[in-house]
Scaffold this motif. Structure first.
Motif, PDB file in Angstrom:
ATOM      1  N   PHE A  86      33.166  44.533  46.892  1.00 31.59           N
ATOM      2  CA  PHE A  86      32.331  43.432  46.431  1.00 31.59           C
ATOM      3  C   PHE A  86      32.390  42.242  47.380  1.00 31.59           C
ATOM      4  N   GLN A  87      31.319  41.453  47.326  1.00 28.23           N
ATOM      5  CA  GLN A  87      31.263  40.238  48.133  1.00 28.23           C
ATOM      6  C   GLN A  87      32.415  39.290  47.768  1.00 28.23           C
ATOM      7  N   GLN A  88      32.704  39.192  46.471  1.00 32.88           N
ATOM      8  CA  GLN A  88      33.817  38.324  46.031  1.00 32.88           C
ATOM      9  C   GLN A  88      35.117  39.117  45.897  1.00 32.88           C
ATOM     10  N   TYR A  89      35.196  40.252  46.505  1.00 32.22           N
ATOM     11  CA  TYR A  89      36.373  41.146  46.527  1.00 32.22           C
ATOM     12  C   TYR A  89      36.707  41.716  45.155  1.00 32.22           C
ATOM     13  N   ASN A  90      36.641  40.867  44.093  1.00 25.83           N
ATOM     14  CA  ASN A  90      36.920  41.343  42.730  1.00 25.83           C
ATOM     15  C   ASN A  90      38.237  42.097  42.610  1.00 25.83           C
ATOM     16  N   PRO A 137      46.746  38.719  44.370  1.00 22.17           N
ATOM     17  CA  PRO A 137      45.515  38.261  45.027  1.00 22.17           C
ATOM     18  C   PRO A 137      45.443  36.755  45.248  1.00 22.17           C
ATOM     19  N   ASP A 138      45.933  35.957  44.262  1.00 19.12           N
ATOM     20  CA  ASP A 138      45.793  34.508  44.454  1.00 19.12           C
ATOM     21  C   ASP A 138      46.799  33.961  45.465  1.00 19.12           C
ATOM     22  N   GLU A 139      47.637  34.832  46.013  1.00 19.09           N
ATOM     23  CA  GLU A 139      48.531  34.387  47.076  1.00 19.09           C
ATOM     24  C   GLU A 139      48.001  34.783  48.456  1.00 19.09           C
ATOM     25  N   LEU A 140      46.818  35.407  48.483  1.00 25.19           N
ATOM     26  CA  LEU A 140      46.273  35.903  49.748  1.00 25.19           C
ATOM     27  C   LEU A 140      45.080  35.078  50.194  1.00 25.19           C
ATOM     28  N   SER A 141      44.837  35.048  51.507  1.00 26.22           N
ATOM     29  CA  SER A 141      43.648  34.388  52.024  1.00 26.22           C
ATOM     30  C   SER A 141      42.424  35.259  51.736  1.00 26.22           C
ATOM     31  N   GLY A 142      41.253  34.672  51.910  1.00 22.49           N
ATOM     32  CA  GLY A 142      40.019  35.413  51.664  1.00 22.49           C
ATOM     33  C   GLY A 142      39.944  36.687  52.484  1.00 22.49           C
ATOM     34  N   GLY A 143      40.280  36.561  53.777  1.00 19.40           N
ATOM     35  CA  GLY A 143      40.210  37.722  54.657  1.00 19.40           C
ATOM     36  C   GLY A 143      41.184  38.812  54.236  1.00 19.40           C
ATOM     37  N   GLN A 144      42.373  38.386  53.794  1.00 22.57           N
ATOM     38  CA  GLN A 144      43.362  39.373  53.350  1.00 22.57           C
ATOM     39  C   GLN A 144      42.898  40.082  52.088  1.00 22.57           C
ATOM     40  N   LEU A 163      29.438  48.269  51.322  1.00 20.83           N
ATOM     41  CA  LEU A 163      30.250  47.140  51.783  1.00 20.83           C
ATOM     42  C   LEU A 163      29.421  45.865  51.744  1.00 20.83           C
ATOM     43  N   ASP A 164      29.868  44.897  50.931  1.00 18.78           N
ATOM     44  CA  ASP A 164      29.080  43.667  50.772  1.00 18.78           C
ATOM     45  C   ASP A 164      29.738  42.527  51.536  1.00 18.78           C
ATOM     46  N   GLU A 165      29.152  42.121  52.639  1.00 19.25           N
ATOM     47  CA  GLU A 165      29.630  40.978  53.433  1.00 19.25           C
ATOM     48  C   GLU A 165      31.088  41.117  53.808  1.00 19.25           C
ATOM     49  N   ILE A 166      31.488  42.284  54.293  1.00 18.44           N
ATOM     50  CA  ILE A 166      32.925  42.444  54.511  1.00 18.44           C
ATOM     51  C   ILE A 166      33.424  41.707  55.734  1.00 18.44           C
ATOM     52  N   THR A 167      32.539  41.236  56.581  1.00 15.39           N
ATOM     53  CA  THR A 167      33.057  40.544  57.767  1.00 15.39           C
ATOM     54  C   THR A 167      33.038  39.033  57.609  1.00 15.39           C
ATOM     55  N   SER A 168      32.468  38.544  56.502  1.00 20.43           N
ATOM     56  CA  SER A 168      32.255  37.102  56.389  1.00 20.43           C
ATOM     57  C   SER A 168      33.557  36.311  56.382  1.00 20.43           C
ATOM     58  N   ALA A 169      34.636  36.878  55.812  1.00 17.36           N
ATOM     59  CA  ALA A 169      35.876  36.111  55.728  1.00 17.36           C
ATOM     60  C   ALA A 169      36.905  36.564  56.766  1.00 17.36           C
ATOM     61  N   LEU A 170      36.475  37.365  57.721  1.00 19.25           N
ATOM     62  CA  LEU A 170      37.437  37.883  58.700  1.00 19.25           C
ATOM     63  C   LEU A 170      37.308  37.152  60.030  1.00 19.25           C
ATOM     64  N   ASP A 171      38.431  36.980  60.719  1.00 18.40           N
ATOM     65  CA  ASP A 171      38.318  36.381  62.045  1.00 18.40           C
ATOM     66  C   ASP A 171      37.923  37.467  63.058  1.00 18.40           C
TER      67      ASP A 171
ATOM     68  N   ALA B 129      34.429  45.253  38.781  1.00 22.86           N
ATOM     69  CA  ALA B 129      35.274  46.079  39.636  1.00 22.86           C
ATOM     70  C   ALA B 129      35.793  47.280  38.855  1.00 22.86           C
ATOM     71  N   ALA B 130      36.217  47.030  37.627  1.00 21.46           N
ATOM     72  CA  ALA B 130      36.758  48.121  36.817  1.00 21.46           C
ATOM     73  C   ALA B 130      35.686  49.166  36.529  1.00 21.46           C
ATOM     74  N   ALA B 131      34.491  48.696  36.150  1.00 23.08           N
ATOM     75  CA  ALA B 131      33.408  49.630  35.832  1.00 23.08           C
ATOM     76  C   ALA B 131      33.054  50.466  37.056  1.00 23.08           C
TER      77      ALA B 131
END
Ligand SMILES: Nc1ncnc2c1ncn2[C@@H]1O[C@H](COP(=O)(O)OP(=O)(O)OP(=O)(O)O)[C@@H](O)[C@H]1O
Ligand SMILES: [Mg+2]
Lengths: 246, 227, 225
Positions: A86-90, A137-144, A163-171, B129-131
């Motif tokens: 997902f774009q927001q990783y979820n 997850p809340d201890e990781l950066s967006g890219g991680q 793959l939704d925007e998988i490079t947007s948060a990566l260096d 994500a779960a679904a």
């Protein structure tokens, strides 16, 4: 052989007509990129393919089989074959990195936990997260987080990867790594649909590029053509704007 | 004032102390059973309330009506209604049982709502994500939603427990021998109302205050954990 | 079962009950606004006061939120006469409910105060608002939006709480149900009808509050949860 066939599909968020008459075929082992302005419906198209957005009309075939989106076993079937990042990783907020990757293969696919664990460790090492296994997850950066999400999707052993925007948060360095991973997967015959704003990335990996605007597919073309001599004016405008920004 | 001081030794006789301790036990038991049942059945209601299947629609409608009704009728009125219904159907004339059942029914409605809004507080991305990974509704709840939602559910639930300790005072109206009824009896026996009601105010406070503290402490702790 | 529900006799008392509901409404509104007023004072002390006054307010709130309203009213009604203060049932109930509401509404209003401090004041300052403008355009709208839902919620709880007045002989809705009950003995019918009236009046209240909240304060309140 067309692995995915979408025939004049329409989808709505309540009243918003978000996907309009989508026609798209994706062959096995192909990498298709989706580009288009923000809000054009790229993420929605991916969500439709895993049944998170139910099409109102049109037909979608997976491996020549018509999918009935209102049938639970059909839904289960497509979700077994297609994995999405997902774009927001979820990522699941209540699980650490390793658990995020392992939970579905063990609990849902009922695979051997030991074997899953090995694969997860291998994948997480490949995306450079071997020392973050126990982080939340809340201890990781967006890219991680993004890389965890990629590992999580791959650990499902899908035939098709969205793959939704998988490079947007990566260096840039990581972009190269991810790019290599994707090429490798492609050479192993994995079919991929990739949403990206990273034009170089799109140019390098994709076999075809789809340009979307306002919920419709405007143009489907080879990466070379779409950037150098697109056949539609709207594509030209969009590509021109993006290249100028760079 | 002098009369009061003279009365105190007579008031705190062994008999009276045991009497009040028993009554306090009844108050505690009523609340505890109500909250336990409320949590389990209310949890079930919340789970069914969030289902999507068309076949479960009648159940969802029933749940909505149930929770709306019992959160809009005063505890006292529900209690009397059940009291008289029980008299008609003659299942039992055990007052404690009638009060317990009423408490459970109302607690279920309130706690069900608390749990439902806890479930709703979890971001849609988690469901998506779960679904997408083929989690069933119940697997999603068990593995992903509840492990996150309990932090949202617990603080208001504690507020509710406290509200219920206090509301059980109304059970005195149908004659359940809990703290308030005990105070009324002592008062009728000729002890000063200042002493009788003052004492049980303190006893209620002793029951409720630790829970109140603990709930607030947890709320703070969970809030700071999240950021 | 040998018992059939008969509503005809009870329905004759409907106008009588509805008049009782008006009295319930009266008590709820008076106690609510009384509680708002005292609660505001307490919340102000709590926000701007010194250590000692803070402690006093905390004790007040802790005591009233941790003991039953019913027993508080019993205390007012039966124990105060020992000090020569005689209260009528109506006044005792109103006073008890107001004191109780003040404790809760103090907490709610204080939370509203606290939410403003951190949030939007800085933005207003950078925009060069005067103090009056800050209050009018930033602080009040914000406070109302934050406060309106929990206040509405508490108002509904208080409406239900007014039924306690019946225990002291006040002839509000539940009190009138008691009266009819001792006259007709159609208990189940009477109390189910009374319950229905409570459901209707709280629904109307929720509906009005939702409308007011939406149009004046941009606060979202769901009518059915
Ligand atoms: N869950 C939702 N409910 C309602 N509307 C939505 C939802 N998700 C997306 N939309 C709307 O659908 C349209 C398409 O959204 P989508 O996320 O597919 O765009 P996108 O092409 O992925 O954009 P971006 O490049 O910004 O990610 C937008 O107008 C968006 O506001
Ligand atoms: Mg998107």
């Amino acid at each position: 052989m067309h692995q995915i066939e979408i025939k004049s599909a329409n989808a709505f968020y309540e009243k918003l007509h978000v996907l309009k008459n989508i026609d798209l075929n994706v062959d096995k082992g192909e990498i298709v990129s989706l580009i288009g302005p923000s809000g054009s419906g790229k993420s929605s198209l991916l969500k439709m393919l895993v049944g998170l957005l139910i099409p109102k009309s049109g037909k979608i075939f997976l491996n020549k089989t018509l999918i009935n989106f209102h049938n639970q076993s059909d839904l289960r079937n497509i979700r077994e074959q297609i994995a999405i990042v997902f774009q927001q990783y979820n990522l699941f907020q209540n699980m650490n990195v390793l658990k995020n990757v392992c939970i579905a293969p063990t609990k849902i696919q009922k695979r051997n936990p030991k074997e899953v664990n090995e694969q997860a460790l291998y994948l997480l090492e490949k995306v450079g997260l071997q020392d973050k296994l126990k982080s939340y997850p809340d201890e990781l950066s967006g890219g991680q987080q993004q890389r965890v999400a990629i590992a999580r999707a791959l650990c499902l052993n899908p035939q098709i990867l969205l793959l939704d925007e998988i490079t947007s948060a990566l260096d840039p360095e990581l972009v190269k790594e991810v790019l290599d991973t994707i090429r490798l997967l492609a050479s192993e015959g994995m079919t991929m649909l990739i949403v990206s704003h990273e034009m170089n990335f799109v140019k390098e990996v994709s076999s075809r590029v789809v340009f979307m605007d306002d919920g419709s597919i405007i143009e489907i073309n080879s990466p070379k053509n779409i950037f150098e001599k697109p056949s539609e004016k709207r594509t030209l405008d969009f590509v021109g704007k993006i290249l100028k920004e760079k | 004032m002098e009369r009061l001081i003279e009365e105190i030794p007579n008031f705190f006789t062994i008999w009276n102390v045991i009497f009040l301790a028993k009554a306090m036990g009844v108050t505690f038991l009523l609340t505890a059973i109500g909250c336990l049942v409320g949590f389990s059945v209310g949890g079930l209601l919340a789970i069914f309330r969030k289902t999507k299947s068309i076949y479960l629609l009648p159940i969802r409608i029933f749940i909505i009506i149930y929770t709306e009704i019992f959160r809009r009728v005063p505890f006292l009125v529900s209690l009397l209604l059940f009291f008289y219904v029980f008299q008609i159907i003659k299942i039992s004339d055990n007052l404690f049982l009638i009060a317990t059942i009423t408490v459970c029914i109302i607690a279920t409605a309130y706690i069900g709502e608390i749990i439902r809004s806890g479930i709703e507080s979890i971001n849609q991305t988690q469901w998506d994500a779960a679904a997408a990974m083929n989690f069933s509704y119940y697997q999603t709840l068990r593995e992903i939603i509840f492990p996150q939602a309990w932090k949202v559910i617990l603080p208001p639930a504690f507020g509710f427990f406290i509200m219920f300790i206090k509301d059980t005072a109304l059970a005195s109206q149908i004659g359940v021998m809990e703290l308030t009824f005990a105070a009324k009896i002592l008062n009728n026996k000729g002890f000063s109302p200042l002493l009788s009601f003052g004492t049980i105010l303190i006893l209620y406070f002793i029951l409720s205050f630790p829970l109140d503290r603990f709930g607030k402490f947890m709320e703070k702790k969970l809030a700071s954990n999240r950021n | 079962m040998g018992y059939t529900l008969v509503y005809t006799q009870v329905l004759e008392f409907l106008p009588y009950l509805i008049k009782g509901a008006w009295i319930s409404l009266q008590i709820a509104i008076l106690a609510f606004f009384g509680g708002m007023f005292f609660g505001l004072i307490l919340a102000t002390i709590r926000t701007f006061g010194n250590k000692v006054s803070n402690k006093i307010v905390i004790c007040y709130v802790t005591f009233f939120t941790n003991t039953p309203q019913l027993v508080q009213i019993y205390f007012l009604f039966f124990a105060l006469p020992e000090f020569g203060i005689l209260l009528s049932p109506y006044i005792a109930v109103l006073l008890g409910m107001t004191l109780n509401a003040a404790a809760y509404l103090c907490e709610i209003q204080r939370a509203g105060f606290l939410s403003i401090r951190q949030n939007e004041l800085d933005a207003a300052k950078t925009l060069n608002f005067s103090l009056v403008q800050q209050v009018k355009y930033v602080i009040l709208p914000h406070i109302m939006r934050v406060l309106f839902p929990p206040l509405s919620n508490h108002y509904i709880i208080m409406t239900l709480g007014t039924s306690m007045a019946a225990i002291f002989g006040v002839e509000e809705l539940t009190g009138r149900a008691f009266n009819i009950n001792s006259e007709t003995f159609r208990s189940v019918e009477i109390f189910s009808l009374t319950a229905l009236i409570y459901i209707v009046i709280t629904f109307i209240a929720t509906f009005l509050l939702a409308v007011i909240g939406r149009y004046f304060f941009k606060a979202k309140i769901r009518i059915i949860q």
